[in-house]
Design an enzyme around this catalytic site. Sequence first.
Site, PDB file in Angstrom:
ATOM      1  N   ASN A 144      -1.886   0.288   6.659  1.00 42.93           N
ATOM      2  CA  ASN A 144      -1.345  -0.936   7.257  1.00 42.93           C
ATOM      3  C   ASN A 144      -0.475  -1.765   6.311  1.00 42.93           C
ATOM      4  OD1 ASN A 144      -3.426  -1.845   5.723  1.00 42.93           O
ATOM      5  ND2 ASN A 144      -4.535  -2.891   7.358  1.00 42.93           N
TER       6      ASN A 144
ATOM      7  N   LYS B  39       0.818  -1.213   0.000  1.00 42.99           N
ATOM      8  CA  LYS B  39       0.000   0.000   0.000  1.00 42.99           C
ATOM      9  C   LYS B  39       0.862   1.278   0.000  1.00 42.99           C
ATOM     10  CE  LYS B  39      -3.938  -2.203   2.346  1.00 42.99           C
ATOM     11  NZ  LYS B  39      -4.918  -2.057   3.462  1.00 42.99           N
TER      12      LYS B  39
ATOM     13  N   GLU C 125      -9.901 -10.283  -7.258  1.00 46.56           N
ATOM     14  CA  GLU C 125      -8.944  -9.176  -7.099  1.00 46.56           C
ATOM     15  C   GLU C 125      -7.807  -9.275  -8.118  1.00 46.56           C
ATOM     16  OE1 GLU C 125      -9.964  -8.764  -2.334  1.00 46.56           O
ATOM     17  OE2 GLU C 125      -7.985  -9.479  -2.928  1.00 46.56           O
TER      18      GLU C 125
ATOM     19  N   TYR D 140     -12.673  -1.666  -3.311  1.00 47.70           N
ATOM     20  CA  TYR D 140     -13.127  -1.853  -1.927  1.00 47.70           C
ATOM     21  C   TYR D 140     -14.643  -1.725  -1.789  1.00 47.70           C
ATOM     22  CZ  TYR D 140      -8.394  -2.008   0.038  1.00 47.70           C
ATOM     23  OH  TYR D 140      -7.117  -2.386   0.381  1.00 47.70           O
TER      24      TYR D 140
ATOM     25  N   HIS E  15      -2.166  -5.363   1.579  1.00 48.98           N
ATOM     26  CA  HIS E  15      -3.470  -6.020   1.448  1.00 48.98           C
ATOM     27  C   HIS E  15      -3.237  -7.510   1.247  1.00 48.98           C
ATOM     28  CE1 HIS E  15      -7.508  -6.948  -0.046  1.00 48.98           C
ATOM     29  NE2 HIS E  15      -6.909  -7.670  -0.962  1.00 48.98           N
TER      30      HIS E  15
HETATM   31  N1  UDP Z   1      -9.487  -0.262   7.599  1.00 57.65           N
HETATM   32  C1  UDP Z   1      -9.528   0.949   8.280  1.00 57.65           C
HETATM   33  N2  UDP Z   1     -10.147   0.996   9.500  1.00 57.65           N
HETATM   34  C2  UDP Z   1     -10.726  -0.093  10.070  1.00 57.65           C
HETATM   35  C3  UDP Z   1     -10.682  -1.316   9.388  1.00 57.65           C
HETATM   36  C4  UDP Z   1     -10.054  -1.370   8.150  1.00 57.65           C
HETATM   37  O1  UDP Z   1      -9.021   1.947   7.770  1.00 57.65           O
HETATM   38  O2  UDP Z   1     -11.274   0.021  11.187  1.00 57.65           O
HETATM   39  C5  UDP Z   1      -8.827  -0.332   6.279  1.00 57.65           C
HETATM   40  C6  UDP Z   1      -7.459  -1.034   6.352  1.00 57.65           C
HETATM   41  O3  UDP Z   1      -6.583  -0.403   5.406  1.00 57.65           O
HETATM   42  C7  UDP Z   1      -7.820  -2.440   5.925  1.00 57.65           C
HETATM   43  C8  UDP Z   1      -8.880  -2.180   4.856  1.00 57.65           C
HETATM   44  O4  UDP Z   1      -9.623  -1.092   5.375  1.00 57.65           O
HETATM   45  O5  UDP Z   1      -6.693  -3.145   5.444  1.00 57.65           O
HETATM   46  C9  UDP Z   1      -9.822  -3.328   4.568  1.00 57.65           C
HETATM   47  O6  UDP Z   1     -10.408  -3.773   5.782  1.00 57.65           O
HETATM   48  P1  UDP Z   1     -10.520  -5.317   6.119  1.00 57.65           P
HETATM   49  O7  UDP Z   1     -11.443  -5.452   7.289  1.00 57.65           O
HETATM   50  O8  UDP Z   1     -10.847  -6.082   4.883  1.00 57.65           O
HETATM   51  O9  UDP Z   1      -9.033  -5.694   6.629  1.00 57.65           O
HETATM   52  P2  UDP Z   1      -7.905  -6.590   5.953  1.00 57.65           P
HETATM   53  O10 UDP Z   1      -8.586  -7.708   5.217  1.00 57.65           O
HETATM   54  O11 UDP Z   1      -7.111  -5.690   5.031  1.00 57.65           O
HETATM   55  O12 UDP Z   1      -7.062  -7.090   7.102  1.00 57.65           O
HETATM   56 MG    MG Z   2     -10.040  -7.634   3.757  1.00 58.59          MG
END
Ligand code: UDP
Ligand code: MG
Length: 139
Positions: free
Chosen positions: A114, A11, A128, A51, A117
């Site tokens: 974070n 990212k 994806e 997303y 992905h």
């Molecule tokens: N995210 C965020 N705040 C939150 C949860 C998620 O900004 O409280 C963002 C973060 O970048 C995350 C992405 O949204 O990686 C997608 O969320 P998901 O729950 O799918 O998490 P992931 O699968 O990436 O662990």
């Molecule tokens: Mg996810």
Amino acid sequence: MTGKITFTMIKPDAVEANNIGPILAMINKAGFTIKALKYLSLTKEQAGQFYAVHKERPFYGELVDYMSSGPLVAAILSKDNAVSDYRKLIGATDPTKAEEGTIRKMFAKSIAANAVHGSDSDENAHIESDFFFSQLERF
Ligand code: UDP
Ligand code: MG
């Protein structure tokens, strides 16, 4: 094919911090092979489409802004049990909850920024991957 691939992005925060190399090295060291790779930036529309499953979540707008804020690296990775093994390698969404030695623990700045992905299912790994790569771009 099931279980053999996952999709990842390095990212914008990790690209900005010059961590493309270290993250790709961790991916290879963990036994993943790179099947496809590109460096690009997403428009807001493209980030919103990628997303779309999170459209109703409170963080959606911020996530779309962030994911279109700078270049990222997209890749298809291959390994047995690719989806679950890669989720283990990247660690929890919130880096403060991620285990030691995981990519997010080492490189993530916050729950939003974070570092990486990782697909959450075989079905989404294919959806994806198809979002970013044509068949001609996979090896
Ligand atoms: N995210 C965020 N705040 C939150 C949860 C998620 O900004 O409280 C963002 C973060 O970048 C995350 C992405 O949204 O990686 C997608 O969320 P998901 O729950 O799918 O998490 P992931 O699968 O990436 O662990
Ligand atoms: Mg996810």
